[in-house]
Design an enzyme around this catalytic site. Structure first.
Site, PDB file in Angstrom:
ATOM      1  N   ILE A 132       0.808  -1.219   0.000  1.00 47.07           N
ATOM      2  CA  ILE A 132       0.000   0.000   0.000  1.00 47.07           C
ATOM      3  C   ILE A 132       0.841   1.269   0.000  1.00 47.07           C
ATOM      4  O   ILE A 132       0.301   2.367   0.130  1.00 47.07           O
ATOM      5  CB  ILE A 132      -0.963   0.019   1.196  1.00 47.07           C
ATOM      6  CG1 ILE A 132      -0.213  -0.088   2.523  1.00 47.07           C
ATOM      7  CG2 ILE A 132      -2.005  -1.075   1.067  1.00 47.07           C
ATOM      8  CD1 ILE A 132      -1.090   0.152   3.726  1.00 47.07           C
ATOM      9  N   HIS A 133       2.146   1.141  -0.145  1.00 52.06           N
ATOM     10  CA  HIS A 133       2.997   2.328  -0.248  1.00 52.06           C
ATOM     11  C   HIS A 133       3.720   2.359  -1.590  1.00 52.06           C
ATOM     12  O   HIS A 133       4.769   2.974  -1.719  1.00 52.06           O
ATOM     13  CB  HIS A 133       4.040   2.346   0.879  1.00 52.06           C
ATOM     14  CG  HIS A 133       3.448   2.398   2.250  1.00 52.06           C
ATOM     15  ND1 HIS A 133       3.322   1.279   3.030  1.00 52.06           N
ATOM     16  CD2 HIS A 133       2.951   3.430   2.969  1.00 52.06           C
ATOM     17  CE1 HIS A 133       2.780   1.618   4.199  1.00 52.06           C
ATOM     18  NE2 HIS A 133       2.542   2.918   4.177  1.00 52.06           N
ATOM     19  N   GLY A 134       3.164   1.676  -2.579  1.00 52.09           N
ATOM     20  CA  GLY A 134       3.780   1.659  -3.893  1.00 52.09           C
ATOM     21  C   GLY A 134       4.770   0.544  -4.111  1.00 52.09           C
ATOM     22  O   GLY A 134       5.476   0.515  -5.127  1.00 52.09           O
ATOM     23  N   GLU A 135       4.846  -0.414  -3.164  1.00 54.85           N
ATOM     24  CA  GLU A 135       5.783  -1.525  -3.350  1.00 54.85           C
ATOM     25  C   GLU A 135       5.310  -2.447  -4.471  1.00 54.85           C
ATOM     26  O   GLU A 135       4.118  -2.731  -4.578  1.00 54.85           O
ATOM     27  CB  GLU A 135       5.907  -2.349  -2.051  1.00 54.85           C
ATOM     28  CG  GLU A 135       6.299  -1.544  -0.842  1.00 54.85           C
ATOM     29  CD  GLU A 135       5.081  -1.014  -0.105  1.00 54.85           C
ATOM     30  OE1 GLU A 135       5.260  -0.534   1.025  1.00 54.85           O
ATOM     31  OE2 GLU A 135       3.969  -1.067  -0.666  1.00 54.85           O
TER      32      GLU A 135
END
Length: 247
Positions: A132-135
């Site tokens: 959910i943080h762009g990983e």
């Protein structure tokens, strides 16, 4: 959705609900130290519901993702009914032990300080198992119909934990920020069909953009295995900007 939440009950203390990302954990460890310096008792639980993580470069173990919604709602209801600090903590840990999530992206999010998408996808690709943080996810595959995408999300969850026993599941299809609600409900229909075929009873459902990744297009599927107590706490009245029922 915040990385940590204060759950008050009769001034007995604070429960920190923290997603399992290294930065989140470190920051909230500092918060605990500050609270304890003011003689506030703190109990910390770490949410790690993401079955996609096998060898993560971003976290020590599995990430905390959409299952955090379930943890916060149910632990909050336990606090509201008057459970003490140990009781609220125990309820939160039961939810964490019984919740699993898997996500997919059609487009990556753009983190503000980066100014560009965190990974690139062509028009005919999707990323399975994103955070959910762009990983980035577990693997990249050709775009597929919703039924096939649902299978890619549901099967790893069912392989990770037996959801056929007990009193059913809360089935949660979460939008990641840029996915229309119509598409989320379409995905829920496919998820429900797969669960029915697998012998998993849906006790409650939730569909919508509740824990988002800025402008990421995609969704996640979360299953929480419930018993009578957890289901009752889920059903308890709630009135927040994101969740509202029973009031």
């Amino acid at each position: 959705m915040q990385a940590g939440t204060r759950l008050a009950n009769s001034g007995a203390g604070v429960v920190h609900i923290v997603k399992n990302y290294t930065g989140d954990v470190l920051n909230f460890e500092t918060a605990v130290e500050l609270a304890e310096a003011d003689d506030i008792e703190v109990s910390t639980v770490i949410v790690n519901d993401d079955v996609a993580v096998q060898d993560s470069l971003y976290t020590a173990g599995r990430r905390g993702v959409a299952g955090t919604v379930c943890v916060e709602k149910i632990a909050g209801a336990a606090a509201e009914r008057g459970d003490d600090l140990a009781g609220v903590t125990a309820v939160a840990e039961r939810v964490i032990a019984n919740v699993r999530t898997m996500g997919v992206a059609l487009e990556a999010c753009t983190v503000p300080h980066a100014g560009q998408p965190s990974f690139d996808l062509t028009d005919d690709e999707i990323e399975i198992g994103i955070g959910i943080h762009g990983e980035p996810g577990r693997r990249r595959v050709p775009i597929a119909p919703a039924r096939e995408v649902a299978r890619m999300l549901v099967e790893p969850i069912l392989d990770d934990l037996d959801f056929t026993a007990g009193d059913g599941v809360i089935a949660f299809v979460n939008g990641l920020g840029a996915t229309p609600l119509l598409e989320l409900y379409l995905m829920y229909g496919e998820v429900q069909a797969l669960l029915e075929k697998a012998g998993v009873r849906v006790a409650r459902s939730l569909v919508g953009p509740f824990i988002t990744s800025l402008d990421m297009a995609g969704c996640s599927v979360t299953l929480l295995k419930v018993d009578d107590e957890l289901l009752g706490l889920w059903d308890a009245p709630v009135r927040t900007p994101g969740l509202r029922w029973g009031v």
